[in-house]
Design a protein around this motif. Sequence first.
Motif, PDB file in Angstrom:
ATOM      1  N   ALA A  92       1.066  -1.095  -0.012  1.00 19.62           N
ATOM      2  CA  ALA A  92       0.135   0.061   0.094  1.00 19.62           C
ATOM      3  C   ALA A  92       0.813   1.484   0.044  1.00 19.62           C
ATOM      4  O   ALA A  92       2.393   1.081   0.144  1.00 19.62           O
ATOM      5  CB  ALA A  92      -0.858   0.100   1.337  1.00 19.62           C
ATOM      6  N   GLU A  93       0.338   2.813  -0.568  1.00 24.94           N
ATOM      7  CA  GLU A  93       0.892   3.699  -0.662  1.00 24.94           C
ATOM      8  C   GLU A  93       0.354   4.871  -0.169  1.00 24.94           C
ATOM      9  O   GLU A  93      -0.741   4.764  -0.842  1.00 24.94           O
ATOM     10  CB  GLU A  93       2.014   3.907  -1.648  1.00 24.94           C
ATOM     11  CG  GLU A  93       1.203   3.928  -3.544  1.00 24.94           C
ATOM     12  CD  GLU A  93       2.242   3.734  -4.240  1.00 24.94           C
ATOM     13  OE1 GLU A  93       1.452   4.523  -5.434  1.00 24.94           O
ATOM     14  OE2 GLU A  93       3.032   3.015  -4.369  1.00 24.94           O
ATOM     15  N   ASP A  94       0.699   5.912   0.050  1.00 24.97           N
ATOM     16  CA  ASP A  94      -0.380   6.813  -0.198  1.00 24.97           C
ATOM     17  C   ASP A  94       0.692   8.600  -0.660  1.00 24.97           C
ATOM     18  O   ASP A  94       1.611   8.526  -0.237  1.00 24.97           O
ATOM     19  CB  ASP A  94      -0.222   7.324   1.949  1.00 24.97           C
ATOM     20  CG  ASP A  94      -2.217   8.121   1.467  1.00 24.97           C
ATOM     21  OD1 ASP A  94      -2.517   8.155   0.779  1.00 24.97           O
ATOM     22  OD2 ASP A  94      -1.787   8.137   3.176  1.00 24.97           O
ATOM     23  N   THR A 138      10.378  -4.174   1.258  1.00 25.25           N
ATOM     24  CA  THR A 138      10.386  -2.828   0.332  1.00 25.25           C
ATOM     25  C   THR A 138       9.585  -1.371   0.759  1.00 25.25           C
ATOM     26  O   THR A 138       8.807  -1.423   1.125  1.00 25.25           O
ATOM     27  CB  THR A 138      10.190  -3.247  -1.300  1.00 25.25           C
ATOM     28  OG1 THR A 138      10.702  -4.207  -1.529  1.00 25.25           O
ATOM     29  CG2 THR A 138      10.998  -1.502  -2.202  1.00 25.25           C
ATOM     30  N   LEU A 139      10.686  -0.286   0.550  1.00 24.92           N
ATOM     31  CA  LEU A 139       9.839   0.711   1.012  1.00 24.92           C
ATOM     32  C   LEU A 139      10.699   1.887   0.159  1.00 24.92           C
ATOM     33  O   LEU A 139      11.489   1.520  -0.748  1.00 24.92           O
ATOM     34  CB  LEU A 139      10.997   1.465   2.242  1.00 24.92           C
ATOM     35  CG  LEU A 139      10.434   3.192   2.399  1.00 24.92           C
ATOM     36  CD1 LEU A 139       9.174   3.259   3.184  1.00 24.92           C
ATOM     37  CD2 LEU A 139      11.416   3.713   3.037  1.00 24.92           C
ATOM     38  N   LYS A 140       8.841   2.672   0.070  1.00 26.22           N
ATOM     39  CA  LYS A 140       9.504   2.878  -1.444  1.00 26.22           C
ATOM     40  C   LYS A 140       9.026   4.337  -1.167  1.00 26.22           C
ATOM     41  O   LYS A 140       8.091   4.894   0.179  1.00 26.22           O
ATOM     42  CB  LYS A 140       8.119   2.766  -2.504  1.00 26.22           C
ATOM     43  CG  LYS A 140       7.470   3.493  -3.692  1.00 26.22           C
ATOM     44  CD  LYS A 140       7.029   3.396  -4.509  1.00 26.22           C
ATOM     45  CE  LYS A 140       6.375   3.905  -6.072  1.00 26.22           C
ATOM     46  NZ  LYS A 140       5.250   3.502  -7.036  1.00 26.22           N
ATOM     47  N   ILE A 141       9.550   5.490  -1.767  1.00 29.07           N
ATOM     48  CA  ILE A 141       9.339   7.062  -1.269  1.00 29.07           C
ATOM     49  C   ILE A 141       9.657   7.701  -3.113  1.00 29.07           C
ATOM     50  O   ILE A 141      10.515   7.789  -3.771  1.00 29.07           O
ATOM     51  CB  ILE A 141      11.455   7.583  -0.417  1.00 29.07           C
ATOM     52  CG1 ILE A 141      10.999   6.396   0.840  1.00 29.07           C
ATOM     53  CG2 ILE A 141      11.478   8.815  -0.107  1.00 29.07           C
ATOM     54  CD1 ILE A 141      12.677   6.202   1.230  1.00 29.07           C
ATOM     55  N   LEU A 187       5.213   7.260  -0.005  1.00 28.13           N
ATOM     56  CA  LEU A 187       5.764   7.239   1.196  1.00 28.13           C
ATOM     57  C   LEU A 187       4.402   5.741   0.857  1.00 28.13           C
ATOM     58  O   LEU A 187       3.838   5.470   0.417  1.00 28.13           O
ATOM     59  CB  LEU A 187       5.649   6.664   2.092  1.00 28.13           C
ATOM     60  CG  LEU A 187       6.615   7.991   3.251  1.00 28.13           C
ATOM     61  CD1 LEU A 187       6.418   8.614   4.472  1.00 28.13           C
ATOM     62  CD2 LEU A 187       8.525   7.855   2.983  1.00 28.13           C
ATOM     63  N   GLY A 188       5.390   4.434   0.663  1.00 23.79           N
ATOM     64  CA  GLY A 188       4.770   2.597   0.501  1.00 23.79           C
ATOM     65  C   GLY A 188       5.279   2.105   0.634  1.00 23.79           C
ATOM     66  O   GLY A 188       7.009   2.354   0.628  1.00 23.79           O
ATOM     67  N   ILE A 189       4.857   0.697   1.483  1.00 25.51           N
ATOM     68  CA  ILE A 189       5.568  -0.696   2.069  1.00 25.51           C
ATOM     69  C   ILE A 189       5.095  -1.454   1.603  1.00 25.51           C
ATOM     70  O   ILE A 189       3.930  -1.640   0.909  1.00 25.51           O
ATOM     71  CB  ILE A 189       5.330  -0.610   3.259  1.00 25.51           C
ATOM     72  CG1 ILE A 189       5.872   1.123   3.990  1.00 25.51           C
ATOM     73  CG2 ILE A 189       5.852  -1.607   4.378  1.00 25.51           C
ATOM     74  CD1 ILE A 189       5.487   0.675   5.770  1.00 25.51           C
ATOM     75  N   SER A 190       6.118  -2.688   0.520  1.00 23.17           N
ATOM     76  CA  SER A 190       5.112  -3.629   0.018  1.00 23.17           C
ATOM     77  C   SER A 190       5.874  -4.681   0.135  1.00 23.17           C
ATOM     78  O   SER A 190       7.050  -3.975   0.863  1.00 23.17           O
ATOM     79  CB  SER A 190       5.557  -3.329  -1.179  1.00 23.17           C
ATOM     80  OG  SER A 190       6.820  -3.712  -1.849  1.00 23.17           O
ATOM     81  N   VAL A 191       5.265  -6.482   0.387  1.00 22.84           N
ATOM     82  CA  VAL A 191       5.685  -7.140   1.246  1.00 22.84           C
ATOM     83  C   VAL A 191       6.057  -8.358  -0.062  1.00 22.84           C
ATOM     84  O   VAL A 191       5.145  -8.812  -1.532  1.00 22.84           O
ATOM     85  CB  VAL A 191       5.201  -7.699   1.981  1.00 22.84           C
ATOM     86  CG1 VAL A 191       5.658  -8.674   2.974  1.00 22.84           C
ATOM     87  CG2 VAL A 191       4.972  -6.841   3.327  1.00 22.84           C
ATOM     88  N   SER A 192       7.183  -8.819  -0.643  1.00 21.98           N
ATOM     89  CA  SER A 192       7.392  -9.700  -1.459  1.00 21.98           C
ATOM     90  C   SER A 192       8.281 -10.557  -1.007  1.00 21.98           C
ATOM     91  O   SER A 192       8.358 -11.328  -0.229  1.00 21.98           O
ATOM     92  CB  SER A 192       8.274  -9.209  -2.580  1.00 21.98           C
ATOM     93  OG  SER A 192       9.163  -8.642  -3.032  1.00 21.98           O
ATOM     94  N   ASN A 193       8.176 -12.144  -1.935  1.00 20.69           N
ATOM     95  CA  ASN A 193       9.321 -13.092  -1.995  1.00 20.69           C
ATOM     96  C   ASN A 193       7.934 -14.278  -0.877  1.00 20.69           C
ATOM     97  O   ASN A 193       8.861 -14.011   0.294  1.00 20.69           O
ATOM     98  CB  ASN A 193      10.473 -12.967  -1.446  1.00 20.69           C
ATOM     99  CG  ASN A 193      11.314 -13.953  -1.324  1.00 20.69           C
ATOM    100  OD1 ASN A 193      11.397 -15.275  -1.783  1.00 20.69           O
ATOM    101  ND2 ASN A 193      12.698 -13.965  -0.394  1.00 20.69           N
TER     102      ASN A 193
END
Length: 366
Positions: A252-254, A292-295, A340-346
């Motif tokens: 999710a991200e905002d 993973t952090l997205k900026i 900002l966003g956070i995701s989970v993978s693997n």
Amino acid sequence: MPSATPYRKIIHIDMDAFYASVEQRDEPEYRGKPIVVGGSPEGRGGVVATASYEARKFGIRSAMSAKQAKQLCPQAIFVRPRFAVYKEVSQHIREIFRRYTDLIEPLSLDEAYLDVTEDKLGVGSAIEVAKQIKQAIQEELNLTASAGVSINKFVAKIASDINKPDGLKFIGPSAIEKFMENLPVEKFFGVGKVTAEKMKKMGLHTGADLKTLTEQELTQHFGKVGGFYYQIVRGIDNRPVQPHRETKSMGAEDTFAYDLTTTEDMHEELDKIAQTVAARLDRYQLKGRTVTLKIKYSDFKQITRNQSFNHPVRDADTLTQTAKQLLAATNPEDARIRLLGISVSNFGEQPIKEKKTVIGEQLSLF
């Protein structure tokens, strides 16, 4: 509108307040009362997984903090999720689907697309198949579902939400284009709050407004998804029902109304995003080894940072702490952050056991 090729017969089934409805079914004292399934409003507080229709009248919705839900409805009854029960019910629902078709695309525990262009029982009518599925769910599980029926996935999904709960809505080929023209832009796939605001500032409030722009103009303003808007507002959605979708990542991200300039504000937003991601992972019963952090900065420069674990994770605390550590490594003190966003993978193979933490918004499990 779609070409002269034969139309698909697509059904979107969405269970009504799934978790809460199961709780009300199994516990007579909950019936007719505002039920909130999810975390506790006490202490740091959890997140609402779903709420009964009685609770929704007070403005309670999925992914809201339990504390806020308690403020909106002090008399609400907070119930811990029983995911093993929801999964068992969901599997039964999927068995009902399989009586009619093998082309089933699960979106979550309580939601799925079905392609019944050629149904197994030779019913012939997608509307009749939807009626029979709804009836079977009611008789065998004592639960209600809403169904949308159309010639493509997008319209079927929108239709299933029109007459909830226990609804059935058919939007046929001749009605699609007018329906799409009247649809508010925030109902379109990929249109979140920020994009909807942007559209409205451009004078785009409905599908009819979007239809005045060329595909090139839509793509110029909204990126790749602009091409999808151009197609769907004309009733064109050629995406097939995919029976075996593999989830690669979940997050999710905002995008914020103003740039974040303090680590305190950044941490506060990461807390909220982590709760949402944890809720989604919970609902799908997924754990992943990579966070993973997205900026995205005020100048639209974008970076990602990630950390991998030896063991799979999904709890909000781990996601929050990991994201904050990744953020700290980017020297955020002098930054102006707009997203900002956070995701989970693997994900890999995951034998899921009884849940330890409660977070989440209602997803599905078919």
